[in-house]
Design a protein around this motif. Structure first.
Motif, PDB file in Angstrom:
ATOM      1  N   ILE A   1       0.845  -1.201   0.000  1.00  0.00           N
ATOM      2  CA  ILE A   1       0.000   0.000   0.000  1.00  0.00           C
ATOM      3  C   ILE A   1       0.880   1.249   0.000  1.00  0.00           C
ATOM      4  CG2 ILE A   1      -1.594   1.389   1.400  1.00  0.00           C
ATOM      5  CD1 ILE A   1      -2.925  -1.255   2.241  1.00  0.00           C
ATOM      6  N   GLU A   2       1.879   1.251   0.860  1.00  0.00           N
ATOM      7  CA  GLU A   2       2.762   2.417   0.946  1.00  0.00           C
ATOM      8  C   GLU A   2       3.502   2.641  -0.362  1.00  0.00           C
ATOM      9  OE1 GLU A   2       5.248   1.898   4.363  1.00  0.00           O
ATOM     10  OE2 GLU A   2       3.541   1.778   5.745  1.00  0.00           O
ATOM     11  N   ASP A   3       3.991   1.554  -0.965  1.00  0.00           N
ATOM     12  CA  ASP A   3       4.703   1.686  -2.234  1.00  0.00           C
ATOM     13  C   ASP A   3       3.765   2.132  -3.355  1.00  0.00           C
ATOM     14  OD1 ASP A   3       7.180   0.960  -1.235  1.00  0.00           O
ATOM     15  OD2 ASP A   3       6.819  -1.163  -1.531  1.00  0.00           O
ATOM     16  N   GLY A   4       2.557   1.565  -3.378  1.00  0.00           N
ATOM     17  CA  GLY A   4       1.594   1.954  -4.399  1.00  0.00           C
ATOM     18  C   GLY A   4       1.202   3.405  -4.281  1.00  0.00           C
ATOM     19  N   ARG A   5       1.038   3.862  -3.052  1.00  0.00           N
ATOM     20  CA  ARG A   5       0.706   5.279  -2.830  1.00  0.00           C
ATOM     21  C   ARG A   5       1.810   6.169  -3.383  1.00  0.00           C
ATOM     22  NH1 ARG A   5       1.696   9.113   1.877  1.00  0.00           N
ATOM     23  NH2 ARG A   5       1.768  11.054   0.710  1.00  0.00           N
ATOM     24  N   MET A   6       3.069   5.836  -3.081  1.00  0.00           N
ATOM     25  CA  MET A   6       4.187   6.657  -3.535  1.00  0.00           C
ATOM     26  C   MET A   6       4.280   6.678  -5.055  1.00  0.00           C
ATOM     27  SD  MET A   6       5.706   8.101  -0.945  1.00  0.00           S
ATOM     28  CE  MET A   6       7.384   8.498  -1.450  1.00  0.00           C
ATOM     29  N   LEU A   7       4.099   5.531  -5.686  1.00  0.00           N
ATOM     30  CA  LEU A   7       4.214   5.468  -7.143  1.00  0.00           C
ATOM     31  C   LEU A   7       3.072   6.213  -7.818  1.00  0.00           C
ATOM     32  CD1 LEU A   7       5.630   4.474  -9.646  1.00  0.00           C
ATOM     33  CD2 LEU A   7       4.456   2.278  -9.394  1.00  0.00           C
ATOM     34  N   LEU A   8       1.854   6.024  -7.339  1.00  0.00           N
ATOM     35  CA  LEU A   8       0.706   6.727  -7.914  1.00  0.00           C
ATOM     36  C   LEU A   8       0.854   8.230  -7.729  1.00  0.00           C
ATOM     37  CD1 LEU A   8      -2.123   6.711  -9.196  1.00  0.00           C
ATOM     38  CD2 LEU A   8      -3.066   6.446  -6.893  1.00  0.00           C
ATOM     39  N   GLU A   9       1.226   8.641  -6.535  1.00  0.00           N
ATOM     40  CA  GLU A   9       1.371  10.066  -6.235  1.00  0.00           C
ATOM     41  C   GLU A   9       2.489  10.686  -7.060  1.00  0.00           C
ATOM     42  OE1 GLU A   9       0.958  11.970  -2.107  1.00  0.00           O
ATOM     43  OE2 GLU A   9       3.127  11.720  -2.323  1.00  0.00           O
ATOM     44  N   ALA A  10       3.642  10.009  -7.106  1.00  0.00           N
ATOM     45  CA  ALA A  10       4.782  10.548  -7.837  1.00  0.00           C
ATOM     46  C   ALA A  10       4.472  10.653  -9.326  1.00  0.00           C
ATOM     47  CB  ALA A  10       6.006   9.668  -7.610  1.00  0.00           C
ATOM     48  N   THR A  11       3.874   9.630  -9.886  1.00  0.00           N
ATOM     49  CA  THR A  11       3.579   9.612 -11.321  1.00  0.00           C
ATOM     50  C   THR A  11       2.635  10.732 -11.716  1.00  0.00           C
ATOM     51  OG1 THR A  11       3.920   7.223 -11.440  1.00  0.00           O
ATOM     52  CG2 THR A  11       2.616   8.230 -13.195  1.00  0.00           C
ATOM     53  N   THR A  12       1.601  10.922 -10.941  1.00  0.00           N
ATOM     54  CA  THR A  12       0.505  11.811 -11.340  1.00  0.00           C
ATOM     55  C   THR A  12       0.498  13.161 -10.642  1.00  0.00           C
ATOM     56  OG1 THR A  12      -0.961  10.967  -9.604  1.00  0.00           O
ATOM     57  CG2 THR A  12      -0.923   9.757 -11.701  1.00  0.00           C
ATOM     58  N   GLY A  13       1.144  13.258  -9.474  1.00  0.00           N
ATOM     59  CA  GLY A  13       1.028  14.461  -8.659  1.00  0.00           C
ATOM     60  C   GLY A  13      -0.210  14.454  -7.784  1.00  0.00           C
ATOM     61  N   LEU A  14      -0.995  13.361  -7.834  1.00  0.00           N
ATOM     62  CA  LEU A  14      -2.191  13.227  -7.007  1.00  0.00           C
ATOM     63  C   LEU A  14      -1.833  13.389  -5.533  1.00  0.00           C
ATOM     64  CD1 LEU A  14      -5.248  12.397  -7.247  1.00  0.00           C
ATOM     65  CD2 LEU A  14      -4.497  10.055  -6.826  1.00  0.00           C
ATOM     66  N   ASP A  15      -2.587  14.165  -4.807  1.00  0.00           N
ATOM     67  CA  ASP A  15      -2.315  14.401  -3.390  1.00  0.00           C
ATOM     68  C   ASP A  15      -2.873  13.242  -2.569  1.00  0.00           C
ATOM     69  OD1 ASP A  15      -1.961  15.278  -0.807  1.00  0.00           O
ATOM     70  OD2 ASP A  15      -2.791  17.274  -1.152  1.00  0.00           O
ATOM     71  N   CYS A  16      -1.980  12.390  -2.069  1.00  0.00           N
ATOM     72  CA  CYS A  16      -2.388  11.223  -1.288  1.00  0.00           C
ATOM     73  C   CYS A  16      -2.040  11.375   0.190  1.00  0.00           C
ATOM     74  CB  CYS A  16      -1.731   9.963  -1.860  1.00  0.00           C
ATOM     75  SG  CYS A  16      -2.217   9.568  -3.555  1.00  0.00           S
ATOM     76  N   ARG A  17      -1.834  12.599   0.624  1.00  0.00           N
ATOM     77  CA  ARG A  17      -1.461  12.808   2.023  1.00  0.00           C
ATOM     78  C   ARG A  17      -2.551  12.354   2.989  1.00  0.00           C
ATOM     79  NH1 ARG A  17       0.622  18.969   1.514  1.00  0.00           N
ATOM     80  NH2 ARG A  17      -1.108  18.963   0.031  1.00  0.00           N
ATOM     81  N   ALA A  18      -3.796  12.327   2.529  1.00  0.00           N
ATOM     82  CA  ALA A  18      -4.901  11.935   3.408  1.00  0.00           C
ATOM     83  C   ALA A  18      -5.034  10.424   3.556  1.00  0.00           C
ATOM     84  CB  ALA A  18      -6.216  12.518   2.879  1.00  0.00           C
ATOM     85  N   PHE A  19      -4.146   9.650   2.909  1.00  0.00           N
ATOM     86  CA  PHE A  19      -4.181   8.191   3.077  1.00  0.00           C
ATOM     87  C   PHE A  19      -3.977   7.784   4.536  1.00  0.00           C
ATOM     88  CE2 PHE A  19      -3.353   5.502  -0.925  1.00  0.00           C
ATOM     89  CZ  PHE A  19      -4.124   6.323  -1.717  1.00  0.00           C
TER      90      PHE A  19
END
Length: 299
Positions: free
Chosen positions: A239-257
């Protein structure tokens, strides 16, 4: 000292590759790259990378040569992993043995494994396996087995489990006889090589493509797997790795995870990923190619 606007940046359960709070207005000014303070350099690099100015990533390799500080290297590893062109990561890899001196700590070698795994370059997998071969600390070996699994396996399996263990007698007569564990490392290394070569052959992968969880990087598939995992709460590491990859790729703000104590907020995380998938934003990203904040990373 880490400034407040980077308080939990570069942390998987924190701000990730976002600033914790808005940075100073001149944070991207390139004059900061000449500073002797790594905590002026790092936010400058991050701000420029977010705008697609990837040439600044070279400063990270120099910074790792200049500063031997775990927190600084942690931040450099994250930025190199998700935003540096492979040419820069190759430069880091070429410098790795020198950067390991004077003490060849297995914990230091782990950084190079992290960058090679999280950047996912097909070209880098043989180097990742080579670094693993050089490790002598079982705790670090287990961490790197996770990194390699992250590249080669859709779900943690034989690669993540590491080498098989045989129990051999110490050869002493009773009552002094004991069974000692022997790791079948050579067998495991062969397994890694064969698994990698099978993926390259079956998927016709090229050196400059990214390989993630056993397939050519596809951000839609990354998001789908991440959604399933946050819904169930399983595979926290993935989950942590997926969050980082999705966020980094797109710029999507995933801080609320995650909340302030690092606990996963399942419903919130699922809603963020579901919205991304429903918008069809994944269509923008070419499979096998790396992006940072929507900007294609040049190679």
């Amino acid at each position: 000292m880490r400034p407040p606007y980077l308080w939990n940046s570069f942390i998987e359960t924190g701000a990730g590759v976002h600033f914790t709070t808005p940075p100073p207005s001149d944070v991207a000014d390139l004059k900061h790259l000449a500073s002797n303070d790594p905590w002026r350099i790092l936010p400058c690099v991050l701000a420029n990378l977010q705008q697609g100015r990837f040439e600044v990533s070279k400063r990270l390799v120099a910074l790792m040569r200049e500063v031997r500080d775990a927190e600084v290297w942690d931040a450099c590893a994250v930025l190199l992993s998700y935003a540096a062109p492979y040419s820069v990561i190759r430069e880091l890899e070429a410098s790795s043995e020198k950067l390991l001196e004077p003490r060849r700590s297995p914990y230091t070698r782990r950084y190079f494994c992290e960058v090679l795994a999280c950047s996912g370059g097909v070209w880098g997998v043989p180097y990742l396996i080579r670094h693993y071969r050089e490790l002598k600390d079982r705790k670090v070996e287990a961490e790197v087995e996770f990194y390699i699994s992250q590249v080669l396996e859709t779900e943690p399996g034989p690669v993540a489990r590491g080498p098989r263990v045989l129990w051999e007698s110490n050869g002493l007569p009773p009552p002094f006889e004991e069974s000692l564990p022997v790791l079948l490392t050579d067998e495991y290394l062969k397994q890694l090589e064969e698994t990698f070569q099978e993926l390259v052959s079956s998927q016709k992968l090229y050196e400059k493509e990214a390989l993630v969880e056993g397939e050519r990087l596809n951000i839609r598939n990354v998001a789908r797997r991440l959604l399933k995992r946050v819904q169930t709460g399983e595979r926290r590491d993935r989950i942590e790795d997926g969050r980082m990859l999705l966020e980094a790729t797109t710029g999507l703000d995933c801080r609320a995870f995650f909340d302030d104590s690092g606990r996963l907020k399942n419903l919130t995380a699922a809603a963020i990923v579901e919205e991304f998938l429903e918008r069809g934003d994944a269509d923008r990203y070419q499979p096998g190619a790396r992006y940072f904040f929507g900007h294609r990373i040049p190679d």
